[in-house]
Design an enzyme around this catalytic site. Sequence first.
Site, PDB file in Angstrom:
ATOM      1  N   SER A   6       9.840 -73.614  44.977  1.00 23.01           N
ATOM      2  CA  SER A   6      10.277 -73.996  43.630  1.00 23.01           C
ATOM      3  C   SER A   6       9.052 -74.563  42.934  1.00 23.01           C
ATOM      4  O   SER A   6       8.351 -75.400  43.498  1.00 23.01           O
ATOM      5  CB  SER A   6      11.365 -75.076  43.711  1.00 23.01           C
ATOM      6  OG  SER A   6      11.409 -75.796  42.485  1.00 23.01           O
ATOM      7  N   HIS A  31      11.313 -69.375  43.362  1.00 22.15           N
ATOM      8  CA  HIS A  31      12.575 -69.996  42.947  1.00 22.15           C
ATOM      9  C   HIS A  31      12.309 -70.814  41.695  1.00 22.15           C
ATOM     10  O   HIS A  31      11.512 -71.759  41.723  1.00 22.15           O
ATOM     11  CB  HIS A  31      13.084 -70.896  44.079  1.00 22.15           C
ATOM     12  CG  HIS A  31      14.376 -71.574  43.807  1.00 22.15           C
ATOM     13  ND1 HIS A  31      15.601 -70.970  43.975  1.00 22.15           N
ATOM     14  CD2 HIS A  31      14.650 -72.829  43.378  1.00 22.15           C
ATOM     15  CE1 HIS A  31      16.562 -71.824  43.671  1.00 22.15           C
ATOM     16  NE2 HIS A  31      16.009 -72.957  43.309  1.00 22.15           N
ATOM     17  N   ASP A  33      13.645 -73.236  38.830  1.00 21.54           N
ATOM     18  CA  ASP A  33      14.737 -74.172  38.560  1.00 21.54           C
ATOM     19  C   ASP A  33      14.898 -74.421  37.075  1.00 21.54           C
ATOM     20  O   ASP A  33      14.063 -75.067  36.451  1.00 21.54           O
ATOM     21  CB  ASP A  33      14.470 -75.502  39.285  1.00 21.54           C
ATOM     22  CG  ASP A  33      14.736 -75.384  40.769  1.00 21.54           C
ATOM     23  OD1 ASP A  33      13.862 -75.761  41.567  1.00 21.54           O
ATOM     24  OD2 ASP A  33      15.822 -74.886  41.124  1.00 21.54           O
ATOM     25  N   MET A  35      16.875 -76.122  34.123  1.00 21.01           N
ATOM     26  CA  MET A  35      17.733 -77.308  33.928  1.00 21.01           C
ATOM     27  C   MET A  35      17.904 -77.580  32.432  1.00 21.01           C
ATOM     28  O   MET A  35      16.931 -77.532  31.673  1.00 21.01           O
ATOM     29  CB  MET A  35      17.096 -78.526  34.600  1.00 21.01           C
ATOM     30  CG  MET A  35      16.896 -78.334  36.086  1.00 21.01           C
ATOM     31  SD  MET A  35      16.057 -79.769  36.807  1.00 21.01           S
ATOM     32  CE  MET A  35      15.959 -79.233  38.516  1.00 21.01           C
ATOM     33  N   HIS A  67      17.465 -70.171  39.209  1.00 23.26           N
ATOM     34  CA  HIS A  67      18.589 -71.034  39.589  1.00 23.26           C
ATOM     35  C   HIS A  67      19.016 -71.777  38.334  1.00 23.26           C
ATOM     36  O   HIS A  67      18.345 -72.714  37.908  1.00 23.26           O
ATOM     37  CB  HIS A  67      18.103 -71.997  40.689  1.00 23.26           C
ATOM     38  CG  HIS A  67      19.097 -73.036  41.059  1.00 23.26           C
ATOM     39  ND1 HIS A  67      18.746 -74.153  41.794  1.00 23.26           N
ATOM     40  CD2 HIS A  67      20.438 -73.148  40.835  1.00 23.26           C
ATOM     41  CE1 HIS A  67      19.827 -74.906  41.989  1.00 23.26           C
ATOM     42  NE2 HIS A  67      20.858 -74.311  41.407  1.00 23.26           N
ATOM     43  N   MET A  69      20.782 -74.275  36.463  1.00 28.05           N
ATOM     44  CA  MET A  69      21.522 -75.533  36.517  1.00 28.05           C
ATOM     45  C   MET A  69      21.855 -75.902  35.073  1.00 28.05           C
ATOM     46  O   MET A  69      21.299 -76.846  34.476  1.00 28.05           O
ATOM     47  CB  MET A  69      20.681 -76.626  37.194  1.00 28.05           C
ATOM     48  CG  MET A  69      20.576 -76.424  38.686  1.00 28.05           C
ATOM     49  SD  MET A  69      19.260 -77.369  39.450  1.00 28.05           S
ATOM     50  CE  MET A  69      17.890 -76.268  39.162  1.00 28.05           C
ATOM     51  N   MET A 138      23.473 -76.101  47.954  1.00 26.45           N
ATOM     52  CA  MET A 138      22.644 -77.246  47.563  1.00 26.45           C
ATOM     53  C   MET A 138      22.656 -78.298  48.661  1.00 26.45           C
ATOM     54  O   MET A 138      23.718 -78.785  49.053  1.00 26.45           O
ATOM     55  CB  MET A 138      23.146 -77.849  46.256  1.00 26.45           C
ATOM     56  CG  MET A 138      23.043 -76.950  45.037  1.00 26.45           C
ATOM     57  SD  MET A 138      21.391 -76.308  44.749  1.00 26.45           S
ATOM     58  CE  MET A 138      20.474 -77.825  44.465  1.00 26.45           C
ATOM     59  N   GLY A 145      13.175 -82.361  41.930  1.00 26.39           N
ATOM     60  CA  GLY A 145      12.507 -82.012  43.183  1.00 26.39           C
ATOM     61  C   GLY A 145      12.186 -83.304  43.924  1.00 26.39           C
ATOM     62  O   GLY A 145      12.319 -84.400  43.384  1.00 26.39           O
ATOM     63  N   GLY A 146      11.805 -83.175  45.189  1.00 27.88           N
ATOM     64  CA  GLY A 146      11.347 -84.322  45.956  1.00 27.88           C
ATOM     65  C   GLY A 146      12.424 -85.248  46.484  1.00 27.88           C
ATOM     66  O   GLY A 146      12.143 -86.361  46.923  1.00 27.88           O
ATOM     67  N   ASP A 177      18.895 -75.054  49.349  1.00 27.98           N
ATOM     68  CA  ASP A 177      18.068 -75.530  48.253  1.00 27.98           C
ATOM     69  C   ASP A 177      18.078 -77.049  48.143  1.00 27.98           C
ATOM     70  O   ASP A 177      19.065 -77.652  47.759  1.00 27.98           O
ATOM     71  CB  ASP A 177      18.603 -74.913  46.937  1.00 27.98           C
ATOM     72  CG  ASP A 177      17.695 -75.203  45.772  1.00 27.98           C
ATOM     73  OD1 ASP A 177      18.055 -74.854  44.642  1.00 27.98           O
ATOM     74  OD2 ASP A 177      16.612 -75.790  45.984  1.00 27.98           O
ATOM     75  N   GLY A 178      16.936 -77.642  48.528  1.00 24.74           N
ATOM     76  CA  GLY A 178      16.776 -79.077  48.276  1.00 24.74           C
ATOM     77  C   GLY A 178      16.412 -79.871  49.512  1.00 24.74           C
ATOM     78  O   GLY A 178      17.175 -79.896  50.482  1.00 24.74           O
ATOM     79  N   GLY A 199      10.227 -76.990  47.549  1.00 24.32           N
ATOM     80  CA  GLY A 199       9.536 -77.422  46.334  1.00 24.32           C
ATOM     81  C   GLY A 199       8.407 -78.384  46.673  1.00 24.32           C
ATOM     82  O   GLY A 199       7.260 -77.997  46.859  1.00 24.32           O
ATOM     83  N   SER A 200       8.780 -79.648  46.858  1.00 27.58           N
ATOM     84  CA  SER A 200       7.753 -80.671  47.137  1.00 27.58           C
ATOM     85  C   SER A 200       7.109 -80.470  48.507  1.00 27.58           C
ATOM     86  O   SER A 200       6.023 -80.986  48.754  1.00 27.58           O
ATOM     87  CB  SER A 200       8.388 -82.060  47.053  1.00 27.58           C
ATOM     88  OG  SER A 200       9.579 -82.090  47.836  1.00 27.58           O
TER      89      SER A 200
HETATM   90  C1  DX5 Z   1      16.946 -79.299  42.656  1.00 28.19           C
HETATM   91  C2  DX5 Z   1      16.428 -77.863  42.691  1.00 28.19           C
HETATM   92  C3  DX5 Z   1      15.640 -77.573  43.937  1.00 28.19           C
HETATM   93  C4  DX5 Z   1      14.430 -78.498  44.082  1.00 28.19           C
HETATM   94  C5  DX5 Z   1      13.700 -78.169  45.357  1.00 28.19           C
HETATM   95  O1  DX5 Z   1      17.848 -79.436  41.583  1.00 28.19           O
HETATM   96  O2  DX5 Z   1      17.482 -76.937  42.641  1.00 28.19           O
HETATM   97  O3  DX5 Z   1      15.219 -76.215  43.916  1.00 28.19           O
HETATM   98  O4  DX5 Z   1      13.556 -78.320  43.001  1.00 28.19           O
HETATM   99  O5  DX5 Z   1      12.665 -79.112  45.472  1.00 28.19           O
HETATM  100  P1  DX5 Z   1      12.530 -79.915  46.849  1.00 28.19           P
HETATM  101  O6  DX5 Z   1      12.269 -78.854  47.906  1.00 28.19           O
HETATM  102  O7  DX5 Z   1      11.345 -80.815  46.634  1.00 28.19           O
HETATM  103  O8  DX5 Z   1      13.821 -80.621  47.063  1.00 28.19           O
HETATM  104 ZN    ZN Z   2      16.885 -74.820  42.891  1.00 28.04          ZN
END
Ligand code: DX5
Ligand code: ZN
Length: 221
Positions: A6, A31, A33, A35, A67, A69, A138, A145-146, A177-178, A199-200
């Site tokens: 991500s 991926h 994200d 939002m 994705h 959101m 999820m 993220g993170g 995811d997450g 992501g992180s």
């Molecule tokens: C959260 C996102 C995830 C997130 C993943 O709302 O859907 O994709 O960015 O980041 P990490 O791997 O750092 O949780």
């Molecule tokens: Zn995501």
Amino acid sequence: MHLAPSILTADFARLEAELEAAFEAGIRWLHLDIMDGRFVPNLSFGPMVVKSISPLAKRHGAVVDAHLMIEEPERYIEAFAAAGCDYISFHIEATHHAHRAVQMIHGLGCKAGVAFNPATPLSSIEELLPDLDLVVLMSVNPGYGGQRFIPSSVDKIARLRQLCVARGCPDRLIQVDGGVNTSNLPAVRDAGANVVVVGSAVYNPNQSVADAVAGLQAALG
Ligand code: DX5
Ligand code: ZN
């Protein structure tokens, strides 16, 4: 097992270089994200950014997965298809007409995914399973993220895989995811995930993208 970075915690001032580093490391699934500040508190980016990076992904043979959101995702499915997405996933909690949204995504030539939050039961997406290309489980509460991986997600992944078998789609792609990192990645894979968003664990100030991806691949053995 697909590792799907991500870009949410990537350095957006150097986005092309951050993406190239992931492709250089062997990544072939992105991926993205999306939002809206309503379905989740955070506001990220839209079709314009996706349109600017999808040609680069295609040049590397990488999948572009959005994705969504966002509330009422039907409003933007066409825009993300036009921006070059291969997969478009929306949240079951964000629409009254999920089956129609899946038909819409397929009608635009994209693959359809449905995402569901940690408190949302498997039963909420069960009827859609045969029609989907991807299920996004999820393992954090969406929006940032993170965050820390929710440990009970491992059991939920296993139950989702069993449900896919029961509904006649045993090989349905499950994307987790997450909060996934080198320590929980083997358990996530063993529970039945095929795609893991990272992501992180990939984009962070402590290590290079190459080292981060290599560490995740080593964790998979
Ligand atoms: C959260 C996102 C995830 C997130 C993943 O709302 O859907 O994709 O960015 O980041 P990490 O791997 O750092 O949780
Ligand atoms: Zn995501």
